[in-house]
Scaffold this motif. Sequence first.
Motif: not given
Lengths: 357, 372
Positions: B81-107
């Motif tokens: 992102p140019t600005a702002g944050r995305a929090i998934l499962f209470g985790m910021d995806n700028a810092y904990q992306l691998p842990a977040i992706l482990q809990r997501i299935g995506a197309i």
Amino acid sequence: MSTSPNAKELTEQTALPAPRRSETVVMGRADFLSIILRLIGVELYKFRRRAMSKVITAIALPILILTFLVLTAFSFIYIYTPVESYLPPKCTETAIKEKQPCLDHLPTQDDLAHAAQSKSEAIQQGSTLLRLPASLAVVSQLLQSVGLIFSVIIAGTITGGEYGVGTIRLMFTRGPTRTQFLLSKVGAMLAAIGLSVVLWVITGILLGTVLNLFVGIALNFTFLTGTWIVHTILYLVALVLDLFIYAMLALCLSTLGRSSAAGVAGALLWWILEGIIGPLFVYTGTVIKGVWGDILKAVPDYFIGVNTTTLLQNQDQYVVGGQPSFLSDLHAVLVLAVYLVVFIGLACWVNQQRDIT
Amino acid sequence: MDSILLTAAHKKELVVKDDIPSQSDGTMVINTNRLTKAFGHLIAVNDLHLQVMRGDVFGFLGPNGSGKTTTIRMLLGLIRPTAGRAILFGMDNAYQLPAILQRIGAIVEMPVFYSYLSGLDNLRVVAAASGMMSGPSNNRRLEEVLDIVELRAYEKLPFRKYSLGMKQRLGIAAALLTDPELVLLDEPTNGLDPAGMIEIRHLITRLSSLGKTIFLSSHILYEVQQVCNRVAILQKGNLIKQGTVAELLRDSEAIEVRMNREDESHYALHILQQAQVRGMDWVKQIQLSTNRRNQLILVISAPSHRSAEVNAFLAHNKLFAAEIHPREGSLEELFLEVTTSASQEGRAGLQALANVANEATEQAHNAKREAL
């Protein structure tokens, strides 16, 4: 030192607990190295299943066989040459004047025995490349040319192909970090090159030995000492490094260019250019003279090819008996280490920073 | 945890419900805060505040180029992102992306796999890349997901020979492989035939009933209305509506009235507008329009159950409707309404800016003339 938690710690504290997965989902180890090792397995599996790998093997094996067949054919030329051809030429005035060995009578039994001895030596000499340790040098030359081209093609396509086809999105959304993803490619290339070098060397040596049976020269293993084995292992490591470093150049360029073509063409172009611009630098340096001349003459000492050749040459003197390089192993290792750090580091950094659109 | 295997018996049980019950437990799974992405001067996503609760089937709507895929890519960490944050499962995806992706299935958009591998082998690759054990330990899971998307019969076929619909289904199978908590589906019915679309709808309902959170980006508004309990509508990167489907549709409910004569329609409009001012505050808006037969009608934006009151009011004023019926809101109408008005507002904004600029130029010219 501040004790307030940073943003990362805060999000770690507030993470929602993950529910249990289905019993049929069996997760593997999640530490950094285990993930990379698993991804290397994935890369090697994909590599094994690609049509390109089969095509490359289908091309490489005949090249190896053909090379040794040509060498055997040369030996057979010596074998089928009549003994009389090895007699000294008939004496002429010039030969007598210049005191060259010549035959001024009909060949005697002694002369014929001498000629037979010369023929035997010629066959022995001509078929050296079929036997160890010289057969190792033949395989090495093939690997440094054909093997290098194949390594570059594979390295360029396994990285650039992900961008080209779009599977990069699939891999980047599965959990491993981008660094792990790239390091797995590096690891897979190292494993593939290492394995290929070992297989080529074994196949080449066996092939040469089998063809040597037809030539009929007895094998001589007096060279086989502990020192020779150590230097041969180092020689093979240098050979792997030679292919690996150009493969990393291809990997880096294909990452930068997001395409296989950028990696393959770029690395091969640089490989060819090194051989052309190196002598140009030396020639220009010799013409200019002075400090700038010395600097120009020293530039090729920092090229990849010169340094990988240095490592090979410095082991080659023990393995086959060649001349050592004018550069030291330490110089070559340091220069190549810098190249590796730059290629892999740059690819990692670009991979990390890039938006996947 | 219950398996998400969808057998033939399950499919018979599945019915698309008119009223989608929310499985939400109030826990926020996705929470974006001022999420913004600019590509040079183009702002693809602007100041996005998106909230998706656990158990939601969340519809993410927007016309082409509205920023849906960019948002999904930011959620998945594909773009920064140019600005702002995305929090998934209470985790910021700028810092904990691998842990977040482990809990997501995506197309993301059209699923792409390795063309030289079969469907099954592609899933093996994805499984290993997702952290699942290599080897036969996950064979049962692979069979399960292939059963879900009905690709078992084609598992050995190379991916390059798959039809568009089969590719899409393999993408869904890959997304479900690790039994993720959150399933992000970007246009999952692209390339599917009507039967395939219904299958996917059933699958989404089934996944939702198992407590999964579904984030569904789609153009097919009917499909979204059928399966989603909450929606967000994006227009030119801006979030213009977000809420439960019921809430949003309630807002777009209307009553259609047709009078016998045109002058009666105009008079009815007049008295209804007066009544609106005097206290009929449940009437939000009244306008004249035409129906499919090109007849003049009154469209009264009001809850549909007020039809009788509208009729009584008109009759009290000696106006007798030829036709009066409630018009139930559809997501399609709501979508068109909000995206069109947003565009008009945008155009009006641009016009206003242009006017201001013209005025400023004129003032500058005047000032120059006066100075001379």
